[in-house]
Design a protein around this motif. Structure first.
Motif, PDB file in Angstrom:
ATOM      1  N   MET A  98       0.862  -1.185   0.000  1.00 54.32           N
ATOM      2  CA  MET A  98       0.000   0.000   0.000  1.00 54.32           C
ATOM      3  C   MET A  98       0.907   1.246   0.000  1.00 54.32           C
ATOM      4  O   MET A  98       1.837   1.343   0.795  1.00 54.32           O
ATOM      5  CB  MET A  98      -0.882  -0.017   1.250  1.00 54.32           C
ATOM      6  N   PRO A  99       0.666   2.181  -0.932  1.00 57.18           N
ATOM      7  CA  PRO A  99       1.563   3.334  -1.025  1.00 57.18           C
ATOM      8  C   PRO A  99       1.572   4.184   0.252  1.00 57.18           C
ATOM      9  O   PRO A  99       0.533   4.348   0.900  1.00 57.18           O
ATOM     10  CB  PRO A  99       0.976   4.164  -2.175  1.00 57.18           C
ATOM     11  N   PHE A 100       2.762   4.657   0.599  1.00 54.64           N
ATOM     12  CA  PHE A 100       2.896   5.585   1.719  1.00 54.64           C
ATOM     13  C   PHE A 100       3.859   6.660   1.239  1.00 54.64           C
ATOM     14  O   PHE A 100       5.053   6.425   1.128  1.00 54.64           O
ATOM     15  CB  PHE A 100       3.451   4.868   2.948  1.00 54.64           C
ATOM     16  N   LEU A 101       3.326   7.826   0.908  1.00 49.17           N
ATOM     17  CA  LEU A 101       4.172   8.887   0.358  1.00 49.17           C
ATOM     18  C   LEU A 101       4.098  10.107   1.264  1.00 49.17           C
ATOM     19  O   LEU A 101       3.134  10.306   1.995  1.00 49.17           O
ATOM     20  CB  LEU A 101       3.717   9.247  -1.064  1.00 49.17           C
ATOM     21  N   HIS A 140      -2.948   6.978  -4.534  1.00 52.65           N
ATOM     22  CA  HIS A 140      -4.317   6.453  -4.632  1.00 52.65           C
ATOM     23  C   HIS A 140      -4.393   5.079  -3.960  1.00 52.65           C
ATOM     24  O   HIS A 140      -3.538   4.228  -4.178  1.00 52.65           O
ATOM     25  CB  HIS A 140      -4.705   6.338  -6.104  1.00 52.65           C
ATOM     26  N   ARG A 141      -5.397   4.889  -3.101  1.00 49.63           N
ATOM     27  CA  ARG A 141      -5.595   3.653  -2.316  1.00 49.63           C
ATOM     28  C   ARG A 141      -4.533   3.481  -1.226  1.00 49.63           C
ATOM     29  O   ARG A 141      -4.396   2.415  -0.647  1.00 49.63           O
ATOM     30  CB  ARG A 141      -5.638   2.416  -3.223  1.00 49.63           C
ATOM     31  N   GLY A 142      -3.792   4.531  -0.975  1.00 49.16           N
ATOM     32  CA  GLY A 142      -2.785   4.467   0.084  1.00 49.16           C
ATOM     33  C   GLY A 142      -2.809   5.715   0.939  1.00 49.16           C
ATOM     34  O   GLY A 142      -3.858   6.351   1.085  1.00 49.16           O
ATOM     35  N   ILE A 143      -1.642   6.057   1.473  1.00 49.86           N
ATOM     36  CA  ILE A 143      -1.572   7.118   2.475  1.00 49.86           C
ATOM     37  C   ILE A 143      -0.567   8.192   2.072  1.00 49.86           C
ATOM     38  O   ILE A 143       0.493   7.906   1.512  1.00 49.86           O
ATOM     39  CB  ILE A 143      -1.188   6.507   3.837  1.00 49.86           C
ATOM     40  N   VAL A 144      -0.931   9.435   2.341  1.00 46.64           N
ATOM     41  CA  VAL A 144      -0.018  10.548   2.156  1.00 46.64           C
ATOM     42  C   VAL A 144       0.201  11.179   3.523  1.00 46.64           C
ATOM     43  O   VAL A 144      -0.754  11.396   4.268  1.00 46.64           O
ATOM     44  CB  VAL A 144      -0.625  11.571   1.167  1.00 46.64           C
ATOM     45  N   PHE A 145       1.466  11.418   3.863  1.00 43.45           N
ATOM     46  CA  PHE A 145       1.766  11.991   5.177  1.00 43.45           C
ATOM     47  C   PHE A 145       2.344  13.397   5.014  1.00 43.45           C
ATOM     48  O   PHE A 145       3.220  13.631   4.183  1.00 43.45           O
ATOM     49  CB  PHE A 145       2.765  11.096   5.924  1.00 43.45           C
ATOM     50  N   ILE A 146       1.808  14.320   5.813  1.00 38.52           N
ATOM     51  CA  ILE A 146       2.310  15.700   5.784  1.00 38.52           C
ATOM     52  C   ILE A 146       2.670  16.106   7.207  1.00 38.52           C
ATOM     53  O   ILE A 146       1.794  16.203   8.078  1.00 38.52           O
ATOM     54  CB  ILE A 146       1.241  16.671   5.245  1.00 38.52           C
ATOM     55  N   ASP A 147       3.945  16.335   7.432  1.00 37.53           N
ATOM     56  CA  ASP A 147       4.371  16.761   8.775  1.00 37.53           C
ATOM     57  C   ASP A 147       4.168  18.272   8.887  1.00 37.53           C
ATOM     58  O   ASP A 147       4.190  18.981   7.880  1.00 37.53           O
ATOM     59  CB  ASP A 147       5.848  16.386   8.969  1.00 37.53           C
ATOM     60  N   GLU A 148       3.977  18.742  10.114  1.00 37.99           N
ATOM     61  CA  GLU A 148       3.814  20.170  10.399  1.00 37.99           C
ATOM     62  C   GLU A 148       2.795  20.807   9.465  1.00 37.99           C
ATOM     63  O   GLU A 148       3.055  21.836   8.829  1.00 37.99           O
ATOM     64  CB  GLU A 148       5.167  20.877  10.293  1.00 37.99           C
TER      65      GLU A 148
END
Ligand SMILES: [Zn+2]
Length: 466
Positions: A98-101, A140-148
């Motif tokens: 699963m994508p994690f970007l 798409h179908r995964g997770i995007v992480f944004i710090d701060e």
């Protein structure tokens, strides 16, 4: 290298984030984004927890080589959306993690959303104008992480606007446009995770971009361990595991998520719980219906994580603080949790198992002192009497099994079937609830009609009256 999720220390002040992460992964795997925002000071480990979750992400199946992660059963990208089944079958599928970007603060809009694929454009043999999917499309179908994220919302308003769009609906919409190319709109099932430090400039996200804060389904407070006992337990691994969560439970949850074994499928919410949610929305003036959608989705995922098909009050108790923290004032949230705590209390007390336990453990003085039994006390009394009347030990085996000791039915049933078996009891003993109460011969007087001299009377005077 991200640290292994299952080996991170889970304690009462960060446990909510672990749970939110697991819920969000399960939701993402079921193609229902559950966006989470972790708030906490520096050093609380919130970004470590979020990044390490990569180690427990399940795998997904996509059209082979598709940068947009097309689901083979419903392709959505410009390249595959129009293909039929046989054409898709020719391309084949593949399983990927699963994508994690991650979206960094220096990210350009084109890299986040997508734009002209320069490599294809300058290709000498086959120059063509094509779109290169950006981070959001690739996640798409995964997770995007944004710090701060609070800083991002302040310094990069255009990225904040893009997030508003993508998180506005489920599934979200993503518009890819670049000079000279027709605009492409694709659906986006990206789950957004964000972290922020509300104490640092420019302040909490809901203070800067309220609308963006509201897009997060859950907002979780992450704190440093807050008391001596917690720190002591952290220092003693065996104690820690026993106190908070057995390691095997953590391992199992992680393994089941990684293996894609959890499913969000048939979880349902009873009408009375939905009615409670409608009541808090109306009576506490919640700003958006998004709050209720967040609560219902989160509660279903919470139930699914422990293998339940029906959402229970405990699921709501677990998710409401996260779903309303950023959407209402602290005292309103406290009131709502109080109401939820009391919700269905009377009905619950009638449960046979609990009733028997309550009757067995309640001190008898409680009963004696209850001169004015209310609804709850009345049901408690009936249970207590029922449990006293019911024979204990061996004789119980012959008793009617439908009438568990302490069940309300046992208390209220006409003394027919089970009475014959109560050889140890005098059959003439009255059921206090079945006694026919006869009014005293003297009719009562309304309080205003009673002369002052008779308002307070001693025992002897009362006896004389009689
Ligand atoms: Zn595709």
């Amino acid at each position: 290298m991200a640290r292994d999720y299952v080996n991170l220390v889970r304690h009462p002040d960060n446990a909510a984030l672990f749970r939110a992460v697991e819920m969000s992964i399960l939701a993402a795997h079921s193609q229902m984004p559950l966006h989470i925002h972790a708030e906490g000071l520096r050093g609380t480990g919130k970004t470590t927890i979020l990044r390490s979750a990569r180690s427990i992400l399940p795998r997904i199946e996509r059209v082979r080589g598709c940068l947009y992660n097309c689901d083979p059963t419903k392709p959505h990208c410009p390249e595959h959306a129009h293909l039929d089944e046989t054409e898709l079958a020719e391309i084949g599928t593949e399983w990927i993690p699963m994508p994690f970007l991650e979206i960094s603060h220096s990210a350009k809009v084109a890299t986040v959303v997508g734009g002209i694929d320069l490599e294809k454009l300058v290709n000498r043999a086959h120059p063509e104008a094509a779109l290169l999917p950006g981070t959001l499309a690739q996640a798409h179908r995964g997770i995007v992480f944004i710090d701060e994220i609070n800083r991002l919302a302040d310094t990069s308003p255009e990225l904040a606007d893009i997030l508003l769009d993508v998180m506005g609906t489920k599934p979200g919409r993503l518009q890819i446009e670049d000079a000279g190319l027709p605009t492409v709109e694709i659906t986006s099932l990206v789950t957004v995770w964000a972290a922020s430090n509300p104490d640092e400039d420019p302040g909490p996200l809901e203070g800067i971009r309220r609308q963006l804060a509201d897009r997060f389904d859950l907002c979780v407070d992450v704190k440093r361990p807050s008391n001596h006992a917690t720190v002591m337990a952290i220092l003693q691994p065996e104690l820690r595991m026993r106190e908070w969560q057995a390691p095997e439970v953590q391992q199992t949850v992680a393994a089941r998520l990684t293996g894609g074994l959890y499913r969000l499928a048939r979880q349902t919410i009873a009408t009375e719980l939905l009615s409670f949610l409608a009541h808090i929305y109306l009576d506490h003036g919640l700003e958006s219906l998004r709050a209720l959608e967040a609560i219902t989705l989160a509660a279903k995922v919470h139930a699914a994580l422990v293998g339940k098909e029906n959402v229970e009050k405990t699921d709501l108790q677990a998710v409401i603080p996260m779903a309303l923290k950023h959407r209402t004032l602290p005292h309103v949230l406290a009131d709502i949790l109080d109401e939820l705590n009391n919700f269905g209390k009377v009905a619950e007390e009638a449960k046979p198992a609990e009733a028997a336990l309550a009757a067995a453990t309640a001190p008898s003085s409680t009963v004696v002192n209850n001169n004015e039994p209310n609804q709850a006390n009345r049901s408690f009394l009936s249970r207590l009497f029922a449990s006293i009347r019911e024979p204990a030990g061996e004789e119980n085996e012959s008793a009617d099994e439908d009438l568990l000791p302490g069940s309300p039915q046992a208390a209220l049933s006409p003394a027919s079937t089970s009475q014959a078996k109560r050889t140890w009891l005098d059959a003439s003993l009255a059921d206090p609830e079945m006694v026919n109460i006869i009014a005293p011969p003297r009719p009562a007087s309304a309080l205003p009609d009673v002369p002052e001299s008779r308002l307070v009377m001693g025992q002897t005077e009362l006896e004389r009256e009689r």
